[in-house]
Design a protein around this motif. Structure first.
Motif, mmCIF file in Angstrom:
data_model
loop_
_atom_site.group_PDB
_atom_site.id
_atom_site.type_symbol
_atom_site.label_atom_id
_atom_site.label_comp_id
_atom_site.label_asym_id
_atom_site.label_seq_id
_atom_site.Cartn_x
_atom_site.Cartn_y
_atom_site.Cartn_z
ATOM 1 N N ALA A 141 75.593 -9.763 52.880
ATOM 2 C CA ALA A 141 76.755 -9.879 53.771
ATOM 3 C C ALA A 141 77.282 -11.301 53.735
ATOM 4 C CB ALA A 141 76.348 -9.522 55.199
ATOM 5 N N VAL A 142 78.499 -11.455 54.188
ATOM 6 C CA VAL A 142 79.071 -12.788 54.341
ATOM 7 C C VAL A 142 78.326 -13.482 55.480
ATOM 8 C CG1 VAL A 142 81.178 -14.051 54.944
ATOM 9 C CG2 VAL A 142 81.310 -11.994 53.516
ATOM 10 N N GLU A 143 77.980 -14.743 55.269
ATOM 11 C CA GLU A 143 77.281 -15.502 56.312
ATOM 12 C C GLU A 143 78.224 -15.821 57.460
ATOM 13 O OE1 GLU A 143 75.060 -18.883 55.019
ATOM 14 O OE2 GLU A 143 74.401 -17.888 53.174
ATOM 15 N N GLY B 102 78.010 -7.972 67.305
ATOM 16 C CA GLY B 102 79.432 -8.135 67.064
ATOM 17 C C GLY B 102 79.833 -9.559 66.733
ATOM 18 N N ARG B 103 78.869 -10.397 66.315
ATOM 19 C CA ARG B 103 79.149 -11.800 66.026
ATOM 20 C C ARG B 103 78.874 -12.145 64.560
ATOM 21 N NH1 ARG B 103 79.565 -15.066 70.245
ATOM 22 N NH2 ARG B 103 78.394 -16.762 69.297
ATOM 23 N N ARG B 104 78.814 -11.115 63.699
ATOM 24 C CA ARG B 104 78.602 -11.270 62.258
ATOM 25 C C ARG B 104 77.209 -11.785 61.914
ATOM 26 N NH1 ARG B 104 83.612 -14.030 59.443
ATOM 27 N NH2 ARG B 104 82.264 -13.530 57.696
ATOM 28 N N ILE B 105 76.265 -11.587 62.820
ATOM 29 C CA ILE B 105 74.897 -12.024 62.563
ATOM 30 C C ILE B 105 74.075 -10.890 61.948
ATOM 31 C CG2 ILE B 105 72.767 -12.901 63.631
ATOM 32 C CD1 ILE B 105 74.569 -14.144 65.821
ATOM 33 N N GLY B 106 74.311 -9.651 62.387
ATOM 34 C CA GLY B 106 73.486 -8.523 61.970
ATOM 35 C C GLY B 106 73.496 -8.253 60.481
ATOM 36 N N THR C 63 68.854 -20.392 69.911
ATOM 37 C CA THR C 63 68.479 -19.258 70.761
ATOM 38 C C THR C 63 68.190 -18.038 69.886
ATOM 39 O OG1 THR C 63 69.882 -20.097 72.536
ATOM 40 C CG2 THR C 63 69.242 -17.770 72.651
ATOM 41 N N PRO C 64 67.036 -17.358 70.094
ATOM 42 C CA PRO C 64 66.767 -16.150 69.307
ATOM 43 C C PRO C 64 67.873 -15.118 69.506
ATOM 44 C CG PRO C 64 64.809 -16.808 70.543
ATOM 45 C CD PRO C 64 65.950 -17.645 71.053
ATOM 46 N N ALA C 65 68.428 -14.644 68.389
ATOM 47 C CA ALA C 65 69.522 -13.678 68.428
ATOM 48 C C ALA C 65 69.098 -12.295 67.961
ATOM 49 C CB ALA C 65 70.682 -14.175 67.557
ATOM 50 N N GLY C 66 68.055 -12.219 67.145
ATOM 51 C CA GLY C 66 67.598 -10.941 66.621
ATOM 52 C C GLY C 66 66.486 -11.155 65.620
ATOM 53 N N PHE C 67 65.966 -10.044 65.093
ATOM 54 C CA PHE C 67 64.858 -10.164 64.145
ATOM 55 C C PHE C 67 64.833 -8.987 63.190
ATOM 56 C CE2 PHE C 67 63.066 -7.148 67.026
ATOM 57 C CZ PHE C 67 61.971 -6.549 66.426
ATOM 58 N N ILE C 68 64.087 -9.184 62.099
ATOM 59 C CA ILE C 68 63.788 -8.117 61.158
ATOM 60 C C ILE C 68 62.298 -8.208 60.856
ATOM 61 C CG2 ILE C 68 64.456 -9.517 59.149
ATOM 62 C CD1 ILE C 68 65.428 -6.866 57.827
ATOM 63 N N GLU C 69 61.611 -7.079 60.955
ATOM 64 C CA GLU C 69 60.182 -7.036 60.673
ATOM 65 C C GLU C 69 59.960 -6.269 59.384
ATOM 66 O OE1 GLU C 69 56.871 -5.979 63.642
ATOM 67 O OE2 GLU C 69 56.997 -4.240 62.298
ATOM 68 N N LEU C 70 59.199 -6.857 58.473
ATOM 69 C CA LEU C 70 58.861 -6.238 57.194
ATOM 70 C C LEU C 70 57.388 -5.853 57.206
ATOM 71 C CD1 LEU C 70 60.579 -8.849 54.845
ATOM 72 C CD2 LEU C 70 61.576 -6.766 55.827
ATOM 73 N N ARG C 71 57.078 -4.711 56.601
ATOM 74 C CA ARG C 71 55.694 -4.260 56.505
ATOM 75 C C ARG C 71 55.431 -3.727 55.104
ATOM 76 N NH1 ARG C 71 56.158 -1.194 62.018
ATOM 77 N NH2 ARG C 71 56.671 0.511 60.650
ATOM 78 N N ALA D 175 66.573 -14.510 63.513
ATOM 79 C CA ALA D 175 67.870 -15.181 63.472
ATOM 80 C C ALA D 175 68.052 -15.936 64.778
ATOM 81 C CB ALA D 175 68.995 -14.167 63.292
ATOM 82 N N TYR D 176 68.472 -17.187 64.665
ATOM 83 C CA TYR D 176 68.760 -18.032 65.822
ATOM 84 C C TYR D 176 70.224 -18.441 65.777
ATOM 85 C CZ TYR D 176 63.709 -18.657 66.268
ATOM 86 O OH TYR D 176 62.367 -18.442 66.418
#
Length: 196
Positions: free
Chosen positions: A21-23, A114-118, A86-94, A81-82
């Protein structure tokens, strides 16, 4: 009481399937960092803060020891993601058998959607799934990255995965019991429009 849940299973079978995605703009101050020190407290915070309004409940009963055990498994990684610290979200890999890596959990806290972070976090995290064995030499090289999402998740979840190059390979429909949406604390969640 129950409700119908559709679950989609999606996968990438080659590193070239990934469409980054676009940063977010630099002035937004978004950075993605691996949480390298296993912390049950931090992981549970992320899980409840991101999943509270989309019915993530399967880990709510986990005791501290279960969180510790899970986070210590080889090939389990949490990327956070910060936004401006501030923590904004996360992705967990297994890591799984035969070079399969699961995106176990992925999402953003409600205030950061809705802030182009996801899309950026998902693309970055999926790239880390593809190079997981570089950080875990005892594991096989990644041959497949997969995830499942369902109709209880955010309304844009499946489309976000598909934009990043994931393809649906299976779909199931089940009846699930209604559960209270716990949030990170009672009453937490997005403020309804007009409630200010």
């Amino acid at each position: 009481m129950s409700h119908t849940v559709t679950t989609w299973y999606l996968e990438q079978t080659a590193r070239t399937d990934l469409a980054p995605a676009v940063e977010p703009p630099a002035e937004q101050g978004v950075r993605i960092v691996r949480s390298e020190v296993p912390s049950p407290e931090f992981s549970r915070f992320l899980y409840t803060a991101v999943g509270g309004d989309v019915r993530w409940t399967d880990r709510l009963g986990w005791p501290y020891a279960r969180w510790s055990e899970h986070l210590a498994e080889p090939g389990t990684e949490t990327w956070v993601a910060y936004e401006r610290g501030t923590p904004a979200g996360f992705i967990e890999l297994r890591s799984g058998p035969e070079g399969a890596v699961e995106v176990g959990y992925f999402g953003l806290l409600p205030a950061f959607r809705g802030r182009r972070i996801g899309g950026h976090l998902l693309g970055y995290g999926t790239a880390r799934a593809w190079d997981l064995a570089e950080r875990w030499p005892e594991l096989p090289e990644t041959r497949r990255v997969w995830v499942h999402t369902c109709s209880d998740d955010g309304v844009h979840a499946r489309a976000n995965y598909e934009r990043r190059g994931f393809r649906v390979y299976d779909t199931t429909v089940t009846e699930e019991p209604e559960v209270e949406q716990p949030g990170p604390w009672p009453g937490a969640g997005p403020v309804p429009a007009g409630a200010n």
